[in-house]
Write a protein that holds these residues in place. Structure first.
Motif, mmCIF file in Angstrom:
data_model
loop_
_atom_site.group_PDB
_atom_site.id
_atom_site.type_symbol
_atom_site.label_atom_id
_atom_site.label_comp_id
_atom_site.label_asym_id
_atom_site.label_seq_id
_atom_site.Cartn_x
_atom_site.Cartn_y
_atom_site.Cartn_z
ATOM 1 N N ARG A 1 -11.870 11.214 14.744
ATOM 2 C CA ARG A 1 -12.466 10.411 15.816
ATOM 3 C C ARG A 1 -13.972 10.358 15.595
ATOM 4 O O ARG A 1 -14.627 11.394 15.534
ATOM 5 C CB ARG A 1 -12.115 10.997 17.184
ATOM 6 C CG ARG A 1 -10.626 10.913 17.488
ATOM 7 C CD ARG A 1 -10.254 11.524 18.814
ATOM 8 N NE ARG A 1 -8.876 11.181 19.149
ATOM 9 C CZ ARG A 1 -7.815 11.916 18.816
ATOM 10 N NH1 ARG A 1 -7.979 13.036 18.125
ATOM 11 N NH2 ARG A 1 -6.599 11.523 19.144
ATOM 12 N N MET A 2 -14.493 9.144 15.477
ATOM 13 C CA MET A 2 -15.890 8.940 15.103
ATOM 14 C C MET A 2 -16.637 8.218 16.227
ATOM 15 O O MET A 2 -16.250 7.130 16.641
ATOM 16 C CB MET A 2 -15.960 8.131 13.802
ATOM 17 C CG MET A 2 -17.366 7.847 13.291
ATOM 18 S SD MET A 2 -17.354 7.203 11.585
ATOM 19 C CE MET A 2 -16.541 5.603 11.817
ATOM 20 N N LEU B 1 -21.355 14.719 10.393
ATOM 21 C CA LEU B 1 -20.635 15.179 9.209
ATOM 22 C C LEU B 1 -20.936 14.359 7.961
ATOM 23 O O LEU B 1 -20.964 14.889 6.851
ATOM 24 C CB LEU B 1 -19.124 15.133 9.500
ATOM 25 C CG LEU B 1 -18.187 15.594 8.389
ATOM 26 C CD1 LEU B 1 -18.404 17.078 8.094
ATOM 27 C CD2 LEU B 1 -16.741 15.335 8.780
ATOM 28 N N LEU B 2 -21.198 13.068 8.108
ATOM 29 C CA LEU B 2 -21.309 12.185 6.952
ATOM 30 C C LEU B 2 -22.722 12.035 6.413
ATOM 31 O O LEU B 2 -22.938 11.328 5.427
ATOM 32 C CB LEU B 2 -20.762 10.796 7.306
ATOM 33 C CG LEU B 2 -19.313 10.758 7.793
ATOM 34 C CD1 LEU B 2 -18.881 9.337 8.060
ATOM 35 C CD2 LEU B 2 -18.388 11.418 6.782
ATOM 36 N N ARG B 3 -23.694 12.660 7.045
ATOM 37 C CA ARG B 3 -25.074 12.521 6.581
ATOM 38 C C ARG B 3 -25.368 13.573 5.521
ATOM 39 O O ARG B 3 -25.235 14.770 5.743
ATOM 40 C CB ARG B 3 -26.052 12.652 7.747
ATOM 41 C CG ARG B 3 -25.905 11.541 8.768
ATOM 42 C CD ARG B 3 -26.979 11.588 9.815
ATOM 43 N NE ARG B 3 -28.307 11.368 9.251
ATOM 44 C CZ ARG B 3 -29.408 11.282 9.994
ATOM 45 N NH1 ARG B 3 -29.337 11.408 11.300
ATOM 46 N NH2 ARG B 3 -30.578 11.075 9.424
ATOM 47 N N GLN C 1 -24.417 22.175 5.733
ATOM 48 C CA GLN C 1 -23.715 22.692 6.897
ATOM 49 C C GLN C 1 -22.255 22.255 6.927
ATOM 50 O O GLN C 1 -21.521 22.584 7.849
ATOM 51 C CB GLN C 1 -24.408 22.207 8.179
ATOM 52 C CG GLN C 1 -25.866 22.624 8.277
ATOM 53 C CD GLN C 1 -26.539 22.030 9.498
ATOM 54 O OE1 GLN C 1 -25.928 21.883 10.549
ATOM 55 N NE2 GLN C 1 -27.799 21.676 9.379
ATOM 56 N N ASN C 2 -21.837 21.495 5.925
ATOM 57 C CA ASN C 2 -20.465 21.011 5.859
ATOM 58 C C ASN C 2 -19.553 22.155 5.419
ATOM 59 O O ASN C 2 -19.703 22.687 4.325
ATOM 60 C CB ASN C 2 -20.384 19.852 4.855
ATOM 61 C CG ASN C 2 -19.047 19.170 4.858
ATOM 62 O OD1 ASN C 2 -18.013 19.810 4.977
ATOM 63 N ND2 ASN C 2 -19.057 17.855 4.716
ATOM 64 N N PRO C 3 -18.586 22.560 6.251
ATOM 65 C CA PRO C 3 -17.740 23.714 5.913
ATOM 66 C C PRO C 3 -16.854 23.481 4.698
ATOM 67 O O PRO C 3 -16.308 24.432 4.146
ATOM 68 C CB PRO C 3 -16.901 23.918 7.179
ATOM 69 C CG PRO C 3 -16.891 22.576 7.845
ATOM 70 C CD PRO C 3 -18.231 21.979 7.553
ATOM 71 N N PHE D 1 -16.627 13.658 15.167
ATOM 72 C CA PHE D 1 -17.970 13.691 14.596
ATOM 73 C C PHE D 1 -18.733 12.428 14.969
ATOM 74 O O PHE D 1 -18.168 11.427 15.418
ATOM 75 C CB PHE D 1 -17.907 13.852 13.068
ATOM 76 C CG PHE D 1 -17.145 12.775 12.360
ATOM 77 C CD1 PHE D 1 -17.793 11.680 11.803
ATOM 78 C CD2 PHE D 1 -15.761 12.843 12.236
ATOM 79 C CE1 PHE D 1 -17.094 10.693 11.135
ATOM 80 C CE2 PHE D 1 -15.051 11.846 11.583
ATOM 81 C CZ PHE D 1 -15.719 10.775 11.030
ATOM 82 N N ASN D 2 -20.034 12.497 14.767
ATOM 83 C CA ASN D 2 -20.928 11.396 15.082
ATOM 84 C C ASN D 2 -21.354 10.694 13.798
ATOM 85 O O ASN D 2 -21.487 11.315 12.759
ATOM 86 C CB ASN D 2 -22.160 11.943 15.830
ATOM 87 C CG ASN D 2 -23.210 10.885 16.094
ATOM 88 O OD1 ASN D 2 -24.117 10.703 15.291
ATOM 89 N ND2 ASN D 2 -23.098 10.202 17.208
#
Length: 322
Positions: free
Chosen positions: A49-50, A85-87, A93-95, A123-124
């Motif tokens: 969900r974005m 998450l996509l930046r 910081q991405n797990p 995520f945004n």
């Protein structure tokens, strides 16, 4: 008989009795008849969900609210600590990021893991584009059934004031302005002004009126442009809601129904069937928790110059006196 069994299979599928890449099989006397092959369709509980939202539009608050509401509605979510998450600037910081990865590889790993756990990603994202570098990301998100919603700030002057106070600056563009204290002296707190590190220092915005209208226009068309881009790329239809409506209940209990309607729209756009009573109860627990937005004269230093530019361009409707 074949027509009857085919009809029954379709009914079962429409009722949600399917699995990933499953085969719908019906027993016919002694043998097994293959009725139809069901292609991959992610379960609604695990779809990504974005939330499409610019900076300086209460994106952190909207994310916190959305996560809390989804948990209230028993939607399983992965506990993702970073909202953007996509930046690539946040890739450390991405797990799911590993040495040698790029954003696409990390995203694929994350989607596989969360789906296996029976959890969804929330995520945004600032914006989607059709550039070649973004194509693998868009294709991956679309293939996983990603649901989207667009959140924007109706009062675009609020967005610009926030950007100036937080020291936002685009690449190769003139300054939008600069922050000052109550005496008009330069204030370099920038984003830190929001938290305890701000030390209670009041920050105002000196807005660069030479390019002010261009920035207001950019913020004004953001939601419509992103809605059209999402449609063009092949995402599911995304609703548009405003921050002012989502958070109206925080300033006035009388506006709780306004927020309720906005949140119901947001949740449905994200592929959730919200329980009406649960959503209203959630919002009523948070009414009158914050003061209304300040008059613009309290947050803008060069009031006369800004007002003059707004009047010249017939844009005084964004000005807030109280």
């Amino acid at each position: 008989y074949l027509q009857w069994f085919t009809l029954m299979a379709q009914i079962l599928l429409s009722a949600g009795h399917e699995d990933h890449s499953s085969l719908v099989l019906l027993q016919v006397q002694e043998g097994t008849m293959l009725i139809s092959e069901q292609t991959h369709k992610p379960k609604q509980s695990t779809v990504p969900r974005m939330i499409m939202q610019r900076g300086c539009t209460c994106s952190s608050t909207v994310m916190q609210y959305t996560r809390a509401l989804l948990q209230t509605l028993n939607v399983p979510l992965y506990n993702l600590r970073v909202k953007e998450l996509l930046r690539t600037v946040h890739i450390d910081q991405n797990p799911w990021f590993q040495e040698g990865d790029d954003v696409v590889m990390a995203l694929q790993r994350g989607l596989n893991e969360t789906s296996a756990l029976g959890q969804g990603l929330l995520f945004n994202n600032f914006k989607v584009t059709e550039g070649e570098s973004q194509r693998p990301i868009n294709e991956m998100l679309i293939s996983h059934g990603t649901r989207t919603v667009i959140v924007h700030r109706a009062n675009v002057l609020d967005t610009l004031v926030c950007e100036v106070r937080d020291c936002f600056k685009g690449i190769n563009e003139p300054p939008r302005g600069y922050p000052v204290d109550l005496e008009g002296k330069y204030n370099d707190l920038c984003f830190l002004r929001r938290g305890a590190d701000g030390g209670g220092v009041k920050t105002k915005a000196v807005i660069n009126t030479t390019n002010m209208m261009g920035h207001l226009q950019e913020a004004d068309v953001y939601a419509r442009q992103q809605k059209e881009m999402l449609r063009k790329l092949g995402y599911d239809e995304a609703a548009i809601v405003t921050v002012e409506d989502l958070l109206a209940h925080e300033h006035s209990e009388a506006k709780a129904k306004v927020s309720y309607k906005a949140w119901m729209t947001l949740l449905r756009s994200l592929g959730v069937k919200p329980q009406r009573r649960a959503v209203m109860k959630f919002l009523r627990q948070r009414v009158n928790t914050y003061s209304p937005p300040e008059p613009h004269s309290e947050v803008i230093w060069n009031v006369d110059a800004v007002l003059a530019e707004l009047k010249k361009n017939n844009k005084t409707g964004v000005w807030r006196d109280a």
